[in-house]
Design a protein around this motif. Structure first.
Motif, PDB file in Angstrom:
ATOM      1  N   ASN A   1       0.800  -1.219   0.000  1.00  0.00           N
ATOM      2  CA  ASN A   1       0.000   0.000   0.000  1.00  0.00           C
ATOM      3  C   ASN A   1       0.837   1.275   0.000  1.00  0.00           C
ATOM      4  O   ASN A   1       0.347   2.335  -0.409  1.00  0.00           O
ATOM      5  CB  ASN A   1      -0.905   0.042   1.243  1.00  0.00           C
ATOM      6  N   VAL A   2       2.064   1.195   0.475  1.00  0.00           N
ATOM      7  CA  VAL A   2       2.854   2.405   0.685  1.00  0.00           C
ATOM      8  C   VAL A   2       3.172   3.139  -0.626  1.00  0.00           C
ATOM      9  O   VAL A   2       2.905   4.339  -0.741  1.00  0.00           O
ATOM     10  CB  VAL A   2       4.132   2.075   1.475  1.00  0.00           C
ATOM     11  N   PRO A   3       3.732   2.481  -1.641  1.00  0.00           N
ATOM     12  CA  PRO A   3       4.011   3.234  -2.878  1.00  0.00           C
ATOM     13  C   PRO A   3       2.749   3.751  -3.568  1.00  0.00           C
ATOM     14  O   PRO A   3       2.757   4.851  -4.134  1.00  0.00           O
ATOM     15  CB  PRO A   3       4.746   2.214  -3.756  1.00  0.00           C
ATOM     16  N   ILE A   4       1.663   2.987  -3.515  1.00  0.00           N
ATOM     17  CA  ILE A   4       0.409   3.462  -4.113  1.00  0.00           C
ATOM     18  C   ILE A   4      -0.064   4.721  -3.402  1.00  0.00           C
ATOM     19  O   ILE A   4      -0.500   5.698  -4.028  1.00  0.00           O
ATOM     20  CB  ILE A   4      -0.671   2.372  -4.048  1.00  0.00           C
ATOM     21  N   GLY A   5       0.028   4.728  -2.083  1.00  0.00           N
ATOM     22  CA  GLY A   5      -0.403   5.880  -1.315  1.00  0.00           C
ATOM     23  C   GLY A   5       0.405   7.125  -1.613  1.00  0.00           C
ATOM     24  O   GLY A   5      -0.144   8.234  -1.690  1.00  0.00           O
ATOM     25  N   LEU A   6       1.705   6.996  -1.809  1.00  0.00           N
ATOM     26  CA  LEU A   6       2.549   8.151  -2.102  1.00  0.00           C
ATOM     27  C   LEU A   6       2.184   8.770  -3.447  1.00  0.00           C
ATOM     28  O   LEU A   6       2.107   9.997  -3.590  1.00  0.00           O
ATOM     29  CB  LEU A   6       4.024   7.730  -2.088  1.00  0.00           C
ATOM     30  N   VAL A   7       1.936   7.925  -4.450  1.00  0.00           N
ATOM     31  CA  VAL A   7       1.523   8.428  -5.762  1.00  0.00           C
ATOM     32  C   VAL A   7       0.175   9.135  -5.656  1.00  0.00           C
ATOM     33  O   VAL A   7      -0.044  10.213  -6.228  1.00  0.00           O
ATOM     34  CB  VAL A   7       1.449   7.278  -6.779  1.00  0.00           C
ATOM     35  N   ALA A   8      -0.753   8.549  -4.903  1.00  0.00           N
ATOM     36  CA  ALA A   8      -2.097   9.124  -4.777  1.00  0.00           C
ATOM     37  C   ALA A   8      -2.065  10.476  -4.077  1.00  0.00           C
ATOM     38  O   ALA A   8      -2.845  11.374  -4.409  1.00  0.00           O
ATOM     39  CB  ALA A   8      -2.994   8.157  -4.017  1.00  0.00           C
ATOM     40  N   LEU A   9      -1.198  10.651  -3.103  1.00  0.00           N
ATOM     41  CA  LEU A   9      -1.098  11.936  -2.404  1.00  0.00           C
ATOM     42  C   LEU A   9      -0.686  13.056  -3.357  1.00  0.00           C
ATOM     43  O   LEU A   9      -1.242  14.156  -3.325  1.00  0.00           O
ATOM     44  CB  LEU A   9      -0.100  11.824  -1.256  1.00  0.00           C
TER      45      LEU A   9
END
Length: 484
Positions: free
Chosen positions: A197-205
């Motif tokens: 979830n971490v890399p997906i979350g950074l892109v989404a932010l």
């Protein structure tokens, strides 16, 4: 009270950067397809939430082995998350209506991403459950605003299409979850299930900061109903803890009955308080609307049917010697059918078919699908066909159901409305996990017998969805003007 003005932050108490919604760059805001960019950004959250939900069920076996825990204990990795989500999603939507949906959505992504990393490092089952609670706080801030951001960004005539795209993003997360989860658990271990979830979350932010619009219509909040929040938490926690205790936790029979009694009293008191509180969490006037009330029943039933098999199928297949990867690949048929119907329904179905008609058609299809879980042998090929049909029905039903609900709710209350939708989804998800686990626990004949009882639970939920569609509005709800 509704206002079109963006309230100025109190600079004497908070740094302005923390409580101010930033506008999109002019070159993005002025594009004719800017609303599609906003919808696409929201799809990050839809994808991420469902990826997480579908992955976690595949860790149950590894968690039981590593932490020497029962299935009833391990299921709290899911239930603790869902309970927190259900309790907070409506309050989060109400706060977002007042302070900004984009603002709280981005805060939710931040909390969710950080907590996902912590879950991957959890040293014990208790710590993992605690981190999942924190993760759910972030998810509540995201999910309370996802439907609202889509419905207020898209033109009314394109709302069902936009909600269908969001539903497809959820389905993609569900589709990849079992496969990715099975592969991660089989190779790298369960901890990577949360780390993904971490890399997906950074892109989404980053995407959300630049592509999401500021909130135009807001509702001033005179106060916050903390007592109501507590009562809602008592009602939902008591009910699901009671089901979980009956599924194998070390709780005596009188304790199980007490939990259900506490839940019933808490729920009744919550409803009474919402009718009297000066600033209620839930505007009961919304729930008195026929479209909203029956629509929420349908949303709960649909998500119970969606998530029940995510627990049932891995347990049945692994009990027969199949690997987590095989179980994940079989499960992919359910969200794949969902995505196919959610994205292609407008092209394949007649334009004259109303949202109510789509609800009835979709509910009928997934009812036939779950009947197949009871009536046919649970072979790999049979499961794929049954799950595919169930997914197609859910993908037809869900966007139409959400469109009817959000189309009936005023734009200035769309955050609260979105919170209600996601609360219904969360309750359906939690009940899908808990009731299937209960059926498996009480089955005296092993996994096959448990599957039949679990299938009957899903059939009951499907029938409830059909009834909600039939008893709902007789025509589509006229839309209101949506702000840019």
């Amino acid at each position: 009270m509704v206002t079109q003005m963006t309230p100025r932050p109190d600079r004497s108490r908070w740094p302005a950067v923390l409580i101010r919604e930033r506008a999109r760059p002019e070159r993005i805001r002025s594009r004719p397809n800017a609303w599609w960019l906003a919808v696409g950004t929201v799809c990050f959250g839809a994808f991420m939430g469902q990826l997480d939900a579908s992955i976690v069920t595949l860790t149950y076996g590894s968690l039981r082995t590593e932490f020497h825990a029962s299935l009833a204990a391990v299921e709290w990795v899911s239930l603790a998350y869902l309970l927190t989500l259900v309790a907070l999603v409506v309050p989060a939507g109400r706060l977002a209506d007042a302070y900004g949906r984009k603002l709280l959505y981005l805060y939710g992504f931040t909390v969710f991403t950080l907590a996902s990393g912590a879950c991957g490092l959890a040293p014990s089952l208790t710590a993992l459950v605690v981190f999942r609670v924190v993760q759910a706080v972030g998810a509540a801030l995201m999910q309370a605003n996802s439907v609202a951001l889509v419905s207020t960004s898209a033109p009314r005539e394109r709302m069902r299409t936009a909600l269908g795209v969001q539903a497809a993003a959820q389905a993609l997360g569900l589709a990849l979850g079992p496969t990715v989860g099975g592969a991660l658990v089989s190779t790298l271990g369960w901890r990577w299930v949360f780390g993904v979830n971490v890399p997906i979350g950074l892109v989404a932010l980053v995407a959300g900061h630049y592509l999401l619009p500021r909130t135009q219509a807001r509702t001033r909040v005179a106060g916050f109903d903390w007592a109501g929040l507590g009562l809602l938490a008592v009602a939902t926690t008591g009910a699901l803890l009671g089901v979980s205790a009956a599924s194998g936790l070390a709780v005596p029979g009188w304790g199980v009955g007490l939990l259900f009694a506490v839940s019933a009293v808490g729920g009744w008191t919550f409803v009474v308080r919402q009718g009297r509180a000066p600033a209620p969490l839930v505007d009961l006037a919304l729930l008195r609307m026929r479209t909203v009330a029956f629509g929420l029943v349908g949303a709960l039933s649909g998500y119970l049917v969606l998530f029940g098999p995510l627990v049932l199928v891995p347990v049945v297949l692994t009990a027969r010697g199949a690997s987590e990867l095989t179980a994940g690949l079989v499960l992919t048929a359910l969200p794949a059918g969902f995505a196919l119907a959610a994205t292609g329904g407008d092209r394949l179905l007649p334009r004259s078919l109303t949202d109510r008609g789509r609800c009835l058609l979709g509910a009928a299809l997934f009812t036939v699908g779950v009947v197949g879980l009871v009536a046919t042998p649970l072979t790999v090929s049979g499961l794929v066909l049954v799950l595919l049909l169930t997914g197609i029905g859910l993908g037809t039903f869900t966007p139409a159901n959400n469109t009817l609900i959000m189309g009936a709710i005023p734009a200035h209350s769309s955050g609260t409305g979105g919170g209600l939708v996601n609360m219904a989804r969360g309750m359906g998800t939690a009940l899908g996990v808990a009731l299937v686990t209960l059926a498996l626990h009480f089955a005296g004949g092993g996994a096959a017998e448990g599957a039949r009882w679990a299938g009957l639970v899903l059939v009951g939920a499907s029938v409830a969805a059909v009834v909600s569609g039939w008893a709902g509005p007789r025509r589509d709800v006229a839309g209101q003007v949506r702000p840019r």
